[in-house]
Design a protein around this motif. Structure first.
Motif, mmCIF file in Angstrom:
data_model
loop_
_atom_site.group_PDB
_atom_site.id
_atom_site.type_symbol
_atom_site.label_atom_id
_atom_site.label_comp_id
_atom_site.label_asym_id
_atom_site.label_seq_id
_atom_site.Cartn_x
_atom_site.Cartn_y
_atom_site.Cartn_z
ATOM 1 N N MET A 1 10.523 8.782 16.538
ATOM 2 C CA MET A 1 9.926 7.722 15.760
ATOM 3 C C MET A 1 10.551 7.735 14.364
ATOM 4 N N SER A 2 10.825 6.571 13.823
ATOM 5 C CA SER A 2 11.444 6.430 12.508
ATOM 6 C C SER A 2 10.474 6.847 11.397
ATOM 7 N N THR A 3 11.041 7.250 10.286
ATOM 8 C CA THR A 3 10.229 7.651 9.129
ATOM 9 C C THR A 3 9.879 6.459 8.244
ATOM 10 N N ARG A 4 10.518 5.328 8.471
ATOM 11 C CA ARG A 4 10.375 4.172 7.578
ATOM 12 C C ARG A 4 8.928 3.707 7.419
ATOM 13 N N ARG A 5 8.170 3.665 8.506
ATOM 14 C CA ARG A 5 6.787 3.178 8.419
ATOM 15 C C ARG A 5 5.916 4.111 7.570
ATOM 16 N N ILE A 6 6.086 5.403 7.768
ATOM 17 C CA ILE A 6 5.264 6.346 7.002
ATOM 18 C C ILE A 6 5.662 6.312 5.524
ATOM 19 N N GLU A 7 6.958 6.139 5.234
ATOM 20 C CA GLU A 7 7.394 6.036 3.843
ATOM 21 C C GLU A 7 6.807 4.799 3.172
ATOM 22 N N THR A 8 6.700 3.710 3.913
ATOM 23 C CA THR A 8 6.100 2.486 3.378
ATOM 24 C C THR A 8 4.622 2.704 3.081
ATOM 25 N N LEU A 9 3.912 3.366 3.990
ATOM 26 C CA LEU A 9 2.497 3.676 3.765
ATOM 27 C C LEU A 9 2.333 4.566 2.538
ATOM 28 N N VAL A 10 3.170 5.578 2.414
ATOM 29 C CA VAL A 10 3.117 6.483 1.263
ATOM 30 C C VAL A 10 3.319 5.701 -0.028
ATOM 31 N N ASP A 11 4.320 4.828 -0.059
ATOM 32 C CA ASP A 11 4.568 4.021 -1.263
ATOM 33 C C ASP A 11 3.347 3.184 -1.619
ATOM 34 N N GLY A 12 2.720 2.574 -0.617
ATOM 35 C CA GLY A 12 1.544 1.740 -0.869
ATOM 36 C C GLY A 12 0.366 2.528 -1.406
ATOM 37 N N ILE A 13 0.084 3.670 -0.791
ATOM 38 C CA ILE A 13 -1.050 4.507 -1.237
ATOM 39 C C ILE A 13 -0.804 5.009 -2.656
ATOM 40 N N PHE A 14 0.421 5.428 -2.948
ATOM 41 C CA PHE A 14 0.721 5.897 -4.294
ATOM 42 C C PHE A 14 0.603 4.780 -5.314
ATOM 43 N N ALA A 15 1.097 3.599 -4.977
ATOM 44 C CA ALA A 15 1.010 2.469 -5.913
ATOM 45 C C ALA A 15 -0.445 2.142 -6.219
ATOM 46 N N ILE A 16 -1.279 2.113 -5.194
ATOM 47 C CA ILE A 16 -2.696 1.805 -5.400
ATOM 48 C C ILE A 16 -3.380 2.923 -6.188
ATOM 49 N N SER A 17 -3.151 4.175 -5.791
ATOM 50 C CA SER A 17 -3.803 5.304 -6.469
ATOM 51 C C SER A 17 -3.397 5.387 -7.930
ATOM 52 N N MET A 18 -2.113 5.185 -8.213
ATOM 53 C CA MET A 18 -1.648 5.262 -9.592
ATOM 54 C C MET A 18 -2.216 4.107 -10.420
ATOM 55 N N THR A 19 -2.377 2.957 -9.801
ATOM 56 C CA THR A 19 -2.966 1.815 -10.502
ATOM 57 C C THR A 19 -4.451 2.044 -10.755
ATOM 58 N N LEU A 20 -5.157 2.573 -9.768
ATOM 59 C CA LEU A 20 -6.595 2.807 -9.924
ATOM 60 C C LEU A 20 -6.903 3.861 -10.981
ATOM 61 N N LEU A 21 -5.952 4.734 -11.244
ATOM 62 C CA LEU A 21 -6.190 5.773 -12.248
ATOM 63 C C LEU A 21 -6.563 5.187 -13.612
ATOM 64 N N VAL A 22 -5.977 4.060 -13.962
ATOM 65 C CA VAL A 22 -6.265 3.482 -15.275
ATOM 66 C C VAL A 22 -7.739 3.095 -15.391
ATOM 67 N N LEU A 23 -8.374 2.788 -14.279
ATOM 68 C CA LEU A 23 -9.795 2.426 -14.312
ATOM 69 C C LEU A 23 -10.688 3.623 -14.636
ATOM 70 N N THR A 24 -10.129 4.835 -14.536
ATOM 71 C CA THR A 24 -10.920 6.029 -14.857
ATOM 72 C C THR A 24 -11.155 6.152 -16.362
ATOM 73 N N ILE A 25 -10.386 5.432 -17.155
ATOM 74 C CA ILE A 25 -10.544 5.510 -18.612
ATOM 75 C C ILE A 25 -11.793 4.758 -19.043
ATOM 76 N N GLY A 26 -11.953 3.538 -18.588
ATOM 77 C CA GLY A 26 -13.130 2.745 -18.946
ATOM 78 C C GLY A 26 -13.073 2.224 -20.368
ATOM 79 N N ILE A 27 -13.960 1.327 -20.652
ATOM 80 C CA ILE A 27 -14.103 0.733 -21.978
ATOM 81 C C ILE A 27 -15.374 1.302 -22.592
ATOM 82 N N PRO A 28 -15.329 1.729 -23.855
ATOM 83 C CA PRO A 28 -16.546 2.274 -24.465
ATOM 84 C C PRO A 28 -17.650 1.226 -24.544
#
Length: 192
Positions: A1-28
Motif C-alpha cells: 500500500m502506498s504511503t501517500r494517503r497516510i501522508e495526506t492525512l498527517v498533513d491535514g491533522i497537523f494543519a488543523i491541530s496547529m491552527t486550533l492551537l491559537v484558540l488556546t490563547i483566548g481573548i481576555p
C-alpha cells in the motif's frame, strides 16, 4: 500500500491541530470601564498562554518535519503501520486541548502532567512507527543500518524529555514543559 494517503492525512491533522492551537490563547474578558492601562495589563496576563502556544506550535512543527523525513524512507505501509499512525494522530490532535489546559491551569501540576503525558504518548508512538516500519521491511531497501539506528535514537529524545517534564511537573510545574527546548541541543550532541 502506498504511503501517500497516510501522508495526506498527517498533513491535514497537523494543519488543523496547529491552527486550533491559537484558540488556546483566548481573548481576555474585561467588564466595565476599561482604561488603556487596564487593557495592557490584561494583555500582559496572556504571556504564559502565548508562551505555551508557541512551544506547542514549535513542537508540532518539528513532528511534522520529522514525520516527512521518516516517510521519505518508508516506502510501503500495512494495516498495523496505519493503526500506529492513526493512534499517533489521535494524540497529536489532542495537543490543542492539553495546551489549553496548561495555558488556563498551568499553576496546577495535574494540568502539566496531562500535557506532558500527551507529549510522551506522541513521542512513544512516533518512535514505535519507525521501529515497526524498519523491523517489517517497509522502508527503502537501500537504507543503511547506521541511519536506521540514528533515527531510532533520535526518536527517543521526546519521550525522554517528556519523562523529565513529568517529573519536573511535581516540583516546578509552571516551567516543566520548557524541558522540550533542550531538543535541538540533544540532537546536536547526538550527531557528534
Amino acid at each position: 500500500m502506498s504511503t501517500r494517503r497516510i501522508e495526506t492525512l498527517v498533513d491535514g491533522i497537523f494543519a488543523i491541530s496547529m491552527t486550533l492551537l491559537v484558540l488556546t490563547i483566548g481573548i481576555p474578558s474585561i467588564s466595565g470601564y476599561v482604561s488603556e492601562a487596564t487593557f495592557q495589563q490584561q494583555i500582559a496576563t496572556l504571556a504564559p498562554k502565548i508562551g505555551i502556544y508557541a512551544l506547542s506550535f514549535w513542537i508540532l512543527s518539528l513532528f511534522w518535519r520529522v514525520n516527512h523525513r521518516q516517510f521519505h524512507y518508508i516506502k510501503r505501509v500495512d494495516r498495523n503501520l496505519i493503526t500506529i499512525n492513526t493512534i499517533w494522530l489521535l494524540f497529536v490532535a489532542l495537543l490543542p486541548f492539553s495546551t489549553s489546559l496548561i495555558g488556563d491551569y498551568g499553576q496546577y501540576y495535574t494540568s502539566n502532567v496531562i500535557f506532558n503525558l500527551n507529549m510522551l504518548l506522541i513521542g512513544l508512538l512516533y518512535s514505535l512507527n519507525w521501529y515497526y516500519a524498519t523491523e517489517k521491511g517497509l522502508v527503502d531497501e537501500n537504507l543503511d543500518e547506521k541511519t536506521i539506528k540514528f533515527l531510532r535514537r533520535s526518536n527517543l529524545i521526546l519521550p525522554l524529555l517528556s519523562i523529565l517534564a513529568i517529573i519536573l511537573s511535581f516540583f516546578i510545574y509552571t516551567w516543566a514543559e520548557w524541558a522540550y527546548v533542550l531538543t535541538p541541543i540533544i540532537i546536536r550532541i547526538q550527531r557528534h
